[in-house]
Design a protein around this motif. Structure first.
Motif: not given
Ligand code: SF4
Length: 447
Positions: A413-437
């Motif tokens: 029911x929210x973004x955090x509950x979703x996993x990337x498709x096609x066997x990817x480990x993370x969504x494309x933005x996640x590394x950069x987002x973690x850096x921003x945080x």
């Protein structure tokens, strides 16, 4: 002109005096309101009680649920702790302490609002502003830190219960102005709150005049985030400063800027009274454009017919449907939230039922930490069922409109509950987002 009407406000202290409450609610229902309203904000008024709620339909009436705390809005454990404390006649101080403990477990600031969005000027945080997306600055004016009533689903609820350190406030228009002067990438100033139009015309003028007098060419749009049309339309008809408020809109337009009235309608009932229709005409006559947004919520607006009716009525009355949001992951989220799959179906079915000019609406959109994530479809790609996603707004503007995919999940029911498709480990933005945080964390530690 109708005689000036002042609202009568009801809260946890005086709601038992509402005649309909006494007549219609059981002792248990009244006690539940007392318990929940110790923790979550509760405020309503005579317009909502007398003209929007259909008391014949209580407890299932959507306007009742939108305003009055419901037993299921807290977990069994939280409810019991507060109920026991009240029944044990604990002091107000003890009840407040317990309430704050429980509030901290209700994810009071989702989407990194506290950590990431407060901007700095000359190394000093400006607590009354938020700057998440490059073009838009949000102003939380001191005088707008409340609303004409409080929605039970509101994600800004911590501001209304005055949790220590959580109340955004700006008491100097000068500070806002200094910030805007050096941030020429900003085109929009969004006055929000609470409700920006809880401010009187005089209070509002302090901020608006500061912007207009400074002749900031890069500020093109002034937006007012407000639910006043729904909760107190008299604000624009017969309140003592109604004419002055409308004059402020005209003044902004005379200065060559757009007034975007960001209304907030959750259900077509809110558009049904003669007074709201009169208020809409008054506002539109100033040249302001009215847009409307709302989350999808269980118990209030969880069918496609409700949404199609709402959008159709909005367009008929000259309002532009803007966003359908996913209910945010805070406060009574468990009570209101629907699986993303269901929310998407509601949007899709409603969208099919309306004409082209009504399809200005975007949704369903999650206003999450990394940005506004739009669910654009559910499809099967290379044998895998997926949610098709894209950013409408992102912390990095380069993320916008880039398609990405999450594994289909019936329950999420929210973004955090979703996993990337096609066997990817993370969504494309996640590394950069973690850096921003991480960078924001370091700034907070050193400020
Ligand atoms: S009017 Fe808006 S800010 Fe006020 S309680 Fe409702 S959702 Fe929250």
């Amino acid at each position: 002109m109708q005689a000036y009407r002042k609202p009568t406000f009801y809260s946890s202290y005086n709601f038992k005096k509402i005649p309909q409450v006494e007549a219609r609610l059981s002792k248990d229902e009244i006690f539940a309101i007392e318990v929940i309203s110790k923790i979550l904000p509760f405020k309503t008024n005579n317009y909502i009680v007398d003209q929007l709620i259909n008391w014949e339909n209580v407890p299932n009436d959507p306007m009742y649920i939108l305003n009055f705390p419901q037993r299921e809005m807290l977990s069994e454990a939280h409810f019991k702790r507060m109920a026991d404390a009240i029944l044990a006649n604990q002091s107000d101080k003890e009840l407040d302490f317990l309430a704050n403990q429980i509030r901290m477990q209700l994810n009071p600031h989702p989407g990194g609002q506290m950590e990431l969005n407060v901007p700095s000027l000359n190394g000093k945080r400006i607590e009354g502003l938020q700057h998440k997306y490059a073009e838009t600055v949000l102003s939380f004016a001191t005088y707008a830190q409340t609303c004409h009533a409080h929605c039970t689903f509101c994600f800004r609820w911590p501001q209304f219960v005055q949790m220590d350190g959580y109340k955004f406030a700006i008491d100097e228009a000068r500070l806002m102005l200094e910030y805007l002067k050096v941030h020429t990438e900003v085109t929009d100033v969004l006055f929000t709150g609470g409700d920006s139009l809880f401010m009187t015309a005089d209070q509002l003028s302090i901020y608006i005049d500061a912007i207009l007098d400074a002749n900031l060419e890069h500020i093109r749009n002034i937006r007012f985030g407000t639910k006043t049309l729904s909760y107190w339309p008299y604000r624009f008809i017969s309140q003592f400063d109604a004419e002055n408020t409308l004059e402020i809109f005209q003044k902004i337009i005379r200065h060559g800027k757009h007034v975007a009235f960001m209304a907030h309608f959750n259900h077509a009932i809110e558009l049904s009274t003669p007074i709201v229709k009169d208020a809409l005409i008054k506002i539109r006559n100033t040249g302001a454009e009215i847009r409307s947004q709302s989350p999808v919520m269980k118990h209030i607006n969880d069918t496609s017919d409700i949404w199609a009716d709402l959008w159709k009525e909005q367009v008929r009355l000259g309002i532009i449907p803007y966003y359908m949001f996913v209910a945010r992951d805070t406060g009574a989220h468990d009570y209101f939230s629907l699986p993303l799959n269901r929310t998407f179906q509601i949007f899709n079915e409603a969208y099919k039922k309306v004409s082209g000019i009504t399809r200005s609406v975007r949704g369903p959109v999650m206003s999450a930490g990394p940005g506004k994530v739009h669910i654009t479809g559910i499809s099967e790609i290379m044998g895998e069922k997926v949610f098709n996603l894209t950013f409408v707004q992102g912390r990095n503007p380069d993320w916008v409109n880039k398609p990405f995919y999450a594994k289909f999940d019936e329950e999420a029911d929210w973004l955090e509950g979703l996993k990337p498709a096609f066997g990817e480990k993370e969504f494309f933005y996640e590394k950069e987002y973690k850096k921003i945080m991480n960078e924001a964390d370091k700034l907070l530690i050193h400020s």
